[in-house]
Design a protein around this motif. Structure first.
Motif, PDB file in Angstrom:
ATOM      1  N   ASP A   1       5.005   0.561  -3.103  1.00 56.49           N
ATOM      2  CA  ASP A   1       3.635   0.078  -2.893  1.00 56.49           C
ATOM      3  C   ASP A   1       2.493   1.298  -2.742  1.00 56.49           C
ATOM      4  O   ASP A   1       1.537   1.040  -3.183  1.00 56.49           O
ATOM      5  CB  ASP A   1       3.658  -0.824  -1.817  1.00 56.49           C
TER       6      ASP A   1
ATOM      7  N   GLN B   1      10.408  -0.505  -1.118  1.00 59.55           N
ATOM      8  CA  GLN B   1       9.533  -1.197  -1.498  1.00 59.55           C
ATOM      9  C   GLN B   1       8.088  -0.514  -0.957  1.00 59.55           C
ATOM     10  O   GLN B   1       7.182  -0.400  -1.728  1.00 59.55           O
ATOM     11  CB  GLN B   1       9.585  -2.517  -1.378  1.00 59.55           C
ATOM     12  N   THR B   2       7.955  -0.136   0.200  1.00 58.22           N
ATOM     13  CA  THR B   2       6.976   0.423   0.861  1.00 58.22           C
ATOM     14  C   THR B   2       6.698   1.573   0.151  1.00 58.22           C
ATOM     15  O   THR B   2       5.426   1.972  -0.272  1.00 58.22           O
ATOM     16  CB  THR B   2       7.263   0.748   2.308  1.00 58.22           C
TER      17      THR B   2
ATOM     18  N   CYS C   1       2.022   2.967  -5.643  1.00 55.61           N
ATOM     19  CA  CYS C   1       1.172   2.102  -6.859  1.00 55.61           C
ATOM     20  C   CYS C   1      -0.296   2.100  -6.527  1.00 55.61           C
ATOM     21  O   CYS C   1      -1.141   2.256  -7.384  1.00 55.61           O
ATOM     22  CB  CYS C   1       1.763   0.852  -7.111  1.00 55.61           C
TER      23      CYS C   1
END
Length: 185
Positions: free
Chosen positions: A150, A146-147, A153
């Motif tokens: 993120d 997820q890091t 993005c």
């Protein structure tokens, strides 16, 4: 067999492996094994209808030899139980070490990929984007995946002008002074 991915963090922010002390685990394992053995014995005793057996007043050599074999079996079972608990703990420690190494390698690769995003060359920045995408696919934990997502993005949300330090170009063919927009250099 999977790796425990949700390890608690210590006060320093690093993941720690939490195992129960051996002096708690071994007696608990022995108590569980004895409970299961006694339950199986009485269930078999009841199912076989062995209540009518007569007790022996004297121990014969055969009975004594059977008791010795039984005691060796119990000792062997206890040794196997201890070996099982120790092997399980060793496996957990090895898995934690492997996860720690994979996380360390991922962090090094992540740092390199993120530093590429700030380069002047578009090719190097594109390489950083692809490296982050690959890191997200290979991440050892969902949090590290997820890091990566993120950061990707956030980088892609930035306008092209802010990435290179100049004003963004307007989309479409209708640019220039005739349409109310200043020409781009």
């Amino acid at each position: 067999m999977g790796v425990n991915l949700h390890l608690p963090r210590s006060g320093t922010g690093q993941r720690t492996l939490r195992l129960w002390h051996v002096w708690i685990v071994l007696p608990a394992a022995f108590a569980t094994a004895i409970t299961v053995a006694v339950g199986a014995f009485f269930a078999g005793w009841d199912l076989l209808g062995a209540q009518g057996l007569k007790p022996e007043r004297q121990l014969s050599a055969t009975t004594l030899f059977d008791l010795v074999k039984l005691s060796f079996g119990v000792v062997a079972g206890a040794g196997a139980l201890v070996a099982l608990v120790v092997a399980y703990r060793r496996q957990r420690v090895d898995e934690d070490g492997a996860l720690r190494d994979a996380t360390r390698l991922h962090t090094e690769r992540f740092t390199t990929a993120v530093s590429q995003l700030g380069e002047e060359s578009a090719a190097v920045r594109l390489g950083g984007v692809h490296a982050l995408a690959g890191l997200a696919d290979d991440a050892p934990t969902p949090a590290l995946r997820q890091t990566c997502i993120d950061v990707l993005c956030a980088y892609l949300r930035r306008s092209p002008g802010r990435r290179r330090g100049r004003t963004p170009r307007l989309p479409g063919p209708a640019r220039g002074p005739a349409h109310g927009h200043p020409p781009h250099p």
